[in-house]
Scaffold this active site. Structure first.
Site, PDB file in Angstrom:
ATOM      1  N   LYS A 129      29.435  79.991  82.452  1.00  0.00           N
ATOM      2  CA  LYS A 129      29.452  79.425  81.324  1.00  0.00           C
ATOM      3  C   LYS A 129      29.313  78.331  81.250  1.00  0.00           C
ATOM      4  CE  LYS A 129      32.613  83.705  80.788  1.00  0.00           C
ATOM      5  NZ  LYS A 129      33.238  84.437  80.959  1.00  0.00           N
ATOM      6  N   ASP A 143      36.693  85.168  72.522  1.00  0.00           N
ATOM      7  CA  ASP A 143      36.747  86.344  73.213  1.00  0.00           C
ATOM      8  C   ASP A 143      36.976  87.667  72.271  1.00  0.00           C
ATOM      9  OD1 ASP A 143      35.204  86.714  75.695  1.00  0.00           O
ATOM     10  OD2 ASP A 143      38.201  86.138  77.077  1.00  0.00           O
ATOM     11  N   GLN A 202      39.574  82.227  80.805  1.00  0.00           N
ATOM     12  CA  GLN A 202      39.106  83.848  81.807  1.00  0.00           C
ATOM     13  C   GLN A 202      39.703  84.858  82.279  1.00  0.00           C
ATOM     14  OE1 GLN A 202      36.072  83.803  82.310  1.00  0.00           O
ATOM     15  NE2 GLN A 202      35.705  85.819  83.927  1.00  0.00           N
TER      16      GLN A 202
END
Ligand code: GUN
Length: 299
Positions: free
Chosen positions: A59, A126, A103
Site C-alpha cells: 500500500k 476501508d 490494517q
C-alpha cells in the site's frame, strides 16, 4: 459444447488495477490544481503479522507511485487500544490526512469495532465504519470496502453482466463477504453466502454462475465445487510451503478448477492488485469529498 477443451478467460487483476490507477492519477492531477495539495493516506499497523506487513508495504509503494502523501504508523504488538485510538483521533484532525486505514487483524487485546468506530467516517477509506456500512446497506453512495469494490471493478472491466445470475460467496466476513453480498444484490444477482457452518457447501457452490471465495483455505475449491462454465473470483491469498519453497495460492485449486470454468482470477495477480487500486481511488474520493463538503457532519 465441449467446455473441458476450452481454456478459461483469465481475469487479469493487474490490468484492471492499471486502468483504475491511470484514472486515479489523472484525477489527482486535477485535484492538485484545484486544491493546491495532494491527497493523504495514513495506515496503522499493529504487531508483527508478516502478511499484514507485506500488505502495508504494498500500500505504501502504491501511494508513492501514484502521488498520494502517505504515513505508515507501525506500532508494537503490545500497544494498547487507547494508544491506537489516540493516534486515530489525531489523524482525524490532521488536515493532510484524507484517509485512515487500520490494517486488520489487530492483536486480540484490541477491540476491532472500538478502533474502527473511532475513525472519522469521512476518512474511513476501508468503508468499515458503521456509517459507511449503513449507507452501503441502503444503496447510497459512500466509501465502500476495497476488496468487494475491487471484485465489482473486475466484473465491470470484463463486461460481465451479473443481473439475474446466481452468485455464491464463500465467507461471511465484514471485510469481504457481507459487503460484497450487498454490492452484488445492487447489480441484481441472486446472492447466497455460504460459510464454515453451511451444510452441503460444495453443492451450493456448484449451483453458482458466479462463485466467489473469500474463506482463506488454500486450494479448497476444486472442479467438484464448480458449475460448468461458472465465473470464479478467488479472493483468498494464502501462503503455502511446498518442496522447500513458499508461494501464494488462492482458495481455488487454479489448475484443477480452470478445466471447467468460463473465467477465473489468478492468485497472485487477481483481486489483490485491484484491492490496492481501490484504496488509492477511495483516498482520492475521500479527499474530494472533504474539499467539497461545507462542514463536517455533526459539527
Ligand atoms: N487485512 C486484509 N485485507 C484488509 C483490508 O482490505 N483492509 C484492512 N483494514 N485490513 C485488511
Amino acid at each position: 459444447m465441449n467446455i473441458m477443451a476450452t481454456k478459461p478467460l483469465i481475469l487479469n487483476g493487474r490490468s484492471v488495477a492499471g486502468e483504475v490507477l491511470k484514472n486515479t492519477v489523472s484525477e489527482i492531477e486535477l485535484f492538485k490544481l484545484q486544491n493546491k495539495r495532494i491527497p493523504g493516506l495514513a495506515v496503522i499497523l499493529v504487531g508483527d503479522n508478516p502478511a499484514s506487513h507485506t500488505y502495508v508495504k504494498n500500500k505504501e509503494i502504491a501511494t508513492k507511485n501514484i502521488g498520494i502523501y502517505s504515513e505508515v504508523h507501525r506500532l508494537q504488538e503490545h500497544t494498547s487500544e487507547n494508544e491506537v485510538i489516540s493516534l486515530i483521533n489525531s489523524l482525524n484532525l490532521n488536515p493532510k490526512i484524507d484517509g485512515i486505514l487500520v490494517q486488520l487483524p489487530l492483536p486480540i487485546h484490541i477491540k476491532t469495532e472500538k478502533v474502527i468506530n473511532s475513525i472519522d467516517p469521512d476518512k474511513d477509506v476501508d468503508g468499515l465504519h458503521p456509517y459507511n456500512l449503513g449507507n452501503l446497506m441502503r444503496g447510497q453512495k459512500t466509501l465502500t470496502p476495497c476488496t468487494p469494490q475491487g471484485v465489482i471493478e473486475i466484473l465491470n472491466h470484463y463486461s460481465i453482466n451479473i443481473s439475474g445470475l446466481s452468485a455464491v460467496i464463500i465467507g461471511r466476513s465484514t471485510l469481504v463477504g457481507k459487503p460484497l453480498s450487498i454490492l452484488l444484490l445492487e447489480k441484481n444477482a441472486t446472492v447466497t453466502i455460504a460459510h464454515s457452518k453451511t451444510d452441503n457447501i460444495q453443492e451450493i457452490a456448484r449451483s453458482a454462475d458466479l462463485l466467489i471465495s473469500a474463506i482463506g483455505k488454500p486450494k479448497l475449491i476444486t472442479k467438484n465445487w464448480v458449475k460448468p462454465n461458472a465465473i470464479i473470483i478467488d479472493v483468498g491469498i494464502n501462503r503455502i510451503h511446498e518442496n522447500n519453497a513458499s508461494r501464494l495460492v488462492g482458495d481455488v485449486d487454479y489448475d484443477n478448477a480452470s478445466s471447467i470454468c468460463q473465467a477465473i482470477t489468478p492468485v497472485p495477480g487477481g483481486v489483490g492488485p485491484v484491492t490496492i487500486a481501490m484504496l488509492m481511488a477511495n483516498t482520492l474520493k475521500a479527499a474530494q469529498q472533504r474539499e467539497t463538503k461545507p462542514a463536517n457532519r455533526g459539527a
